[in-house]
Design an enzyme around this catalytic site. Structure first.
Site, PDB file in Angstrom:
ATOM      1  CE  LYS A   1      -3.510   4.942  -1.915  1.00 19.48           C
ATOM      2  NZ  LYS A   1      -4.584   5.516  -2.741  1.00 19.48           N
TER       3      LYS A   1
ATOM      4  CG  PHE B   1     -11.853   0.169  19.026  1.00 22.62           C
ATOM      5  CD1 PHE B   1     -11.244  -1.050  19.274  1.00 22.62           C
ATOM      6  CD2 PHE B   1     -11.040   1.293  18.928  1.00 22.62           C
ATOM      7  CE1 PHE B   1      -9.867  -1.164  19.414  1.00 22.62           C
ATOM      8  CE2 PHE B   1      -9.659   1.198  19.068  1.00 22.62           C
ATOM      9  CZ  PHE B   1      -9.070  -0.035  19.305  1.00 22.62           C
TER      10      PHE B   1
ATOM     11  CE1 TYR C   1      -3.839   2.293   0.644  1.00 21.51           C
ATOM     12  CE2 TYR C   1      -2.646   3.076   2.560  1.00 21.51           C
ATOM     13  CZ  TYR C   1      -3.690   3.197   1.676  1.00 21.51           C
ATOM     14  OH  TYR C   1      -4.593   4.226   1.823  1.00 21.51           O
ATOM     15  CG  ASP C   2       2.913   1.999   3.641  1.00 18.07           C
ATOM     16  OD1 ASP C   2       1.684   1.833   3.650  1.00 18.07           O
ATOM     17  OD2 ASP C   2       3.623   1.858   4.647  1.00 18.07           O
ATOM     18  CD  GLU C   3       7.957   2.004  -0.751  1.00 12.28           C
ATOM     19  OE1 GLU C   3       7.771   3.029  -1.410  1.00 12.28           O
ATOM     20  OE2 GLU C   3       8.919   1.876   0.022  1.00 12.28           O
TER      21      GLU C   3
ATOM     22  CG  ASP D   1       0.312  -0.527  14.279  1.00 14.55           C
ATOM     23  OD1 ASP D   1      -0.438  -0.516  13.300  1.00 14.55           O
ATOM     24  OD2 ASP D   1      -0.006  -0.081  15.394  1.00 14.55           O
TER      25      ASP D   1
ATOM     26  NE  ARG E   1     -10.593   1.742   6.793  1.00 19.03           N
ATOM     27  CZ  ARG E   1     -10.756   2.453   5.685  1.00 19.03           C
ATOM     28  NH1 ARG E   1      -9.996   3.489   5.439  1.00 19.03           N
ATOM     29  NH2 ARG E   1     -11.678   2.133   4.808  1.00 19.03           N
TER      30      ARG E   1
ATOM     31  NE  ARG F   1      -2.807   4.520  13.965  1.00 17.76           N
ATOM     32  CZ  ARG F   1      -1.702   4.063  14.541  1.00 17.76           C
ATOM     33  NH1 ARG F   1      -1.022   4.838  15.352  1.00 17.76           N
ATOM     34  NH2 ARG F   1      -1.283   2.831  14.313  1.00 17.76           N
TER      35      ARG F   1
ATOM     36  N   GLY G   1      -1.730   0.255  23.552  1.00 20.95           N
ATOM     37  CA  GLY G   1      -2.821   1.223  23.421  1.00 20.95           C
ATOM     38  C   GLY G   1      -2.363   2.664  23.545  1.00 20.95           C
TER      39      GLY G   1
HETATM   40  N1  NAD Z   1     -10.421   6.250   4.755  1.00 18.07           N
HETATM   41  C1  NAD Z   1      -9.242   6.700   5.110  1.00 18.07           C
HETATM   42  O1  NAD Z   1      -9.032   6.993   6.303  1.00 18.07           O
HETATM   43  C2  NAD Z   1      -8.144   6.918   4.089  1.00 18.07           C
HETATM   44  C3  NAD Z   1      -6.906   7.390   4.560  1.00 18.07           C
HETATM   45  C4  NAD Z   1      -5.896   7.592   3.625  1.00 18.07           C
HETATM   46  C5  NAD Z   1      -6.115   7.393   2.278  1.00 18.07           C
HETATM   47  N2  NAD Z   1      -7.315   6.934   1.862  1.00 18.07           N
HETATM   48  C6  NAD Z   1      -7.478   6.682   0.424  1.00 18.07           C
HETATM   49  O2  NAD Z   1      -8.761   7.028  -0.031  1.00 18.07           O
HETATM   50  C7  NAD Z   1      -9.208   6.103  -1.026  1.00 18.07           C
HETATM   51  C8  NAD Z   1     -10.534   5.506  -0.604  1.00 18.07           C
HETATM   52  O3  NAD Z   1     -10.415   4.875   0.661  1.00 18.07           O
HETATM   53  P1  NAD Z   1     -11.693   4.303   1.420  1.00 18.07           P
HETATM   54  O4  NAD Z   1     -11.433   4.413   2.857  1.00 18.07           O
HETATM   55  O5  NAD Z   1     -12.913   4.906   0.854  1.00 18.07           O
HETATM   56  O6  NAD Z   1     -11.583   2.756   1.028  1.00 18.07           O
HETATM   57  P2  NAD Z   1     -12.681   1.782   0.384  1.00 18.07           P
HETATM   58  O7  NAD Z   1     -12.060   0.428   0.364  1.00 18.07           O
HETATM   59  O8  NAD Z   1     -13.988   1.948   1.074  1.00 18.07           O
HETATM   60  O9  NAD Z   1     -12.838   2.351  -1.083  1.00 18.07           O
HETATM   61  C9  NAD Z   1     -11.994   2.007  -2.140  1.00 18.07           C
HETATM   62  C10 NAD Z   1     -12.862   1.779  -3.369  1.00 18.07           C
HETATM   63  O10 NAD Z   1     -12.008   1.470  -4.488  1.00 18.07           O
HETATM   64  C11 NAD Z   1     -12.578   0.390  -5.209  1.00 18.07           C
HETATM   65  N3  NAD Z   1     -11.519  -0.282  -5.969  1.00 18.07           N
HETATM   66  C12 NAD Z   1     -10.443  -0.955  -5.501  1.00 18.07           C
HETATM   67  N4  NAD Z   1      -9.701  -1.425  -6.522  1.00 18.07           N
HETATM   68  C13 NAD Z   1     -10.316  -1.019  -7.665  1.00 18.07           C
HETATM   69  C14 NAD Z   1     -10.036  -1.192  -9.047  1.00 18.07           C
HETATM   70  N5  NAD Z   1      -8.970  -1.874  -9.482  1.00 18.07           N
HETATM   71  N6  NAD Z   1     -10.881  -0.629  -9.945  1.00 18.07           N
HETATM   72  C15 NAD Z   1     -11.974   0.056  -9.535  1.00 18.07           C
HETATM   73  N7  NAD Z   1     -12.293   0.248  -8.240  1.00 18.07           N
HETATM   74  C16 NAD Z   1     -11.468  -0.292  -7.314  1.00 18.07           C
HETATM   75  C17 NAD Z   1     -13.203  -0.483  -4.128  1.00 18.07           C
HETATM   76  O11 NAD Z   1     -14.146  -1.401  -4.617  1.00 18.07           O
HETATM   77  C18 NAD Z   1     -13.802   0.569  -3.203  1.00 18.07           C
HETATM   78  O12 NAD Z   1     -15.105   0.915  -3.615  1.00 18.07           O
HETATM   79  C19 NAD Z   1      -8.102   5.065  -1.184  1.00 18.07           C
HETATM   80  O13 NAD Z   1      -7.319   5.407  -2.301  1.00 18.07           O
HETATM   81  C20 NAD Z   1      -7.304   5.220   0.084  1.00 18.07           C
HETATM   82  O14 NAD Z   1      -5.957   4.888  -0.116  1.00 18.07           O
HETATM   83  C21 NAD Z   1      -8.324   6.665   2.745  1.00 18.07           C
END
Ligand code: NAD
Length: 310
Positions: free
Chosen positions: A150, A192, A146-148, A272, A187, A212, A208
């Site tokens: 992004k 929780f 994930y990290d890399e 973590d 998450r 965050r 704990g």
């Molecule tokens: N929620 C958070 O706290 C948070 C924090 C940091 C970054 N983000 C980023 O925000 C974005 C959304 O996160 P979220 O929390 O809504 O997650 P989520 O898993 O609810 O949403 C991700 C969506 O992407 C879709 N998806 C995944 N792979 C796909 C593909 N190959 N083609 C089409 N659709 C695809 C999934 O079906 C899902 O609907 C992500 O890119 C995530 O990295 C979220």
């Protein structure tokens, strides 16, 4: 009326963005393969003639007919449970998926906004994290899928900007919560809340005391909306700077749900992060944005949403 393409639009954040951009009077095309998202998240929009839902894996090449003004690239598994379960899908969507979304932006001369993450700071050695910090990421650990990717997506976005003068934006999102998170997405907050509502033990990984910062979803999508309209191209942190330990969060949730759950401690997963707190000075100045919803307000709404579904 502008046309906005939202990849991952049926996910937690994506679906709230679909709602917001429709509310602001735009046409929204939501592309999703439902890997971690759900059709039901956008079901209420399906009757709106300005909303189109397309089942599409954006890791494969795709086309969109007609003009497109803005692309919000949000497709990607986002919770550790999800990206451990789908490591290769995560890497594909954060590499090929980002490439295809950028190609669409180039073809349509559209603004491109990429959903990046606080995870690019890894287990940070600088606190709070400003956008200038380059991070402390393990490039081969289990979180690296994930990290890399992004980090790669950010690099690719900047490369497209330099090579093709694309109008690009990068948002570094810190932990966000609210209705439409999946109860089983692993998450901290859904975990929780589910445990508390079922009076099951509340599991803390580690002691704990790791911290965050939790941002309510309505605050986050407002920040993203403002960023999409700004002229700024370097990354912008969005999140709630109020930091709390996981133990404090658990006590809040236990009290708000009147739960009898006990706290149990389990070993900390590999890599973590011990602390996370956004420095949002850039967003405050550029976007005149700051979170408005405190956890005392956002948690009850989220708990009520989960209560209806348990
Ligand atoms: N929620 C958070 O706290 C948070 C924090 C940091 C970054 N983000 C980023 O925000 C974005 C959304 O996160 P979220 O929390 O809504 O997650 P989520 O898993 O609810 O949403 C991700 C969506 O992407 C879709 N998806 C995944 N792979 C796909 C593909 N190959 N083609 C089409 N659709 C695809 C999934 O079906 C899902 O609907 C992500 O890119 C995530 O990295 C979220």
């Amino acid at each position: 009326m502008k046309t906005v393409v939202i990849t991952g639009g049926a996910g937690f954040l994506g679906s709230h963005l679909c709602d917001l951009f429709i509310k602001k009077g735009h046409r929204v095309i939501c592309l999703d393969n439902f890997l971690t998202g759900k059709k039901s998240n956008v079901a209420a929009l399906e009757r709106d003639r300005h909303f189109v839902l397309v089942e599409q894996d954006v890791s494969r090449p795709f086309r969109v007919a007609g003009s497109v003004h803005l692309i919000l690239h949000f497709a990607s598994p986002a919770s550790p449970v999800d990206y451990y379960r789908y490591p290769l899908e995560t890497m594909r969507v954060g590499s090929m998926g980002t490439h295809h979304a950028l190609e669409l932006a180039r073809a349509k001369k559209a603004v491109f906004l990429m959903a990046s993450t606080s995870e690019i700071y890894g287990d940070p050695l600088v606190h709070p994290q400003t956008e200038e910090y380059w991070g402390n990421v393990n490039p081969i650990g289990p979180r690296s899928v994930y990290d890399e990717t992004k980090r790669f997506s950010e690099a690719l976005t900047m490369a497209y900007r330099r090579a093709y003068l694309l109008d690009t934006k990068i948002v570094r999102i810190f932990n966000t919560y609210g209705p439409r998170m999946r109860i089983d997405d692993g998450r901290a907050i859904p975990n929780f809340i589910a445990q508390a509502l079922k009076n099951k033990p509340l599991t803390i990984y580690g002691n704990g005391m790791q911290t965050r910062s939790f941002c309510y979803v309505s605050d986050l999508v407002e920040g993203i909306y403002r960023l999409s309209r700004s002229r700024y191209h370097d990354p912008v942190n969005l999140g709630n700077p109020r930091e709390m330990t996981l133990k404090e969060l658990i006590v809040f949730i236990r009290t708000m749900t009147n739960s009898k759950s006990k706290i149990v401690y389990k070993p900390l997963p590999k890599d973590d992060p011990k602390q996370r707190q956004p420095d949002i000075s850039r967003a405050r100045v550029l976007l005149k944005w700051q979170p408005r919803v405190a956890v005392e307000e956002g948690l009850p709404t989220t708990i009520a949403w989960f209560r209806d579904r348990i």
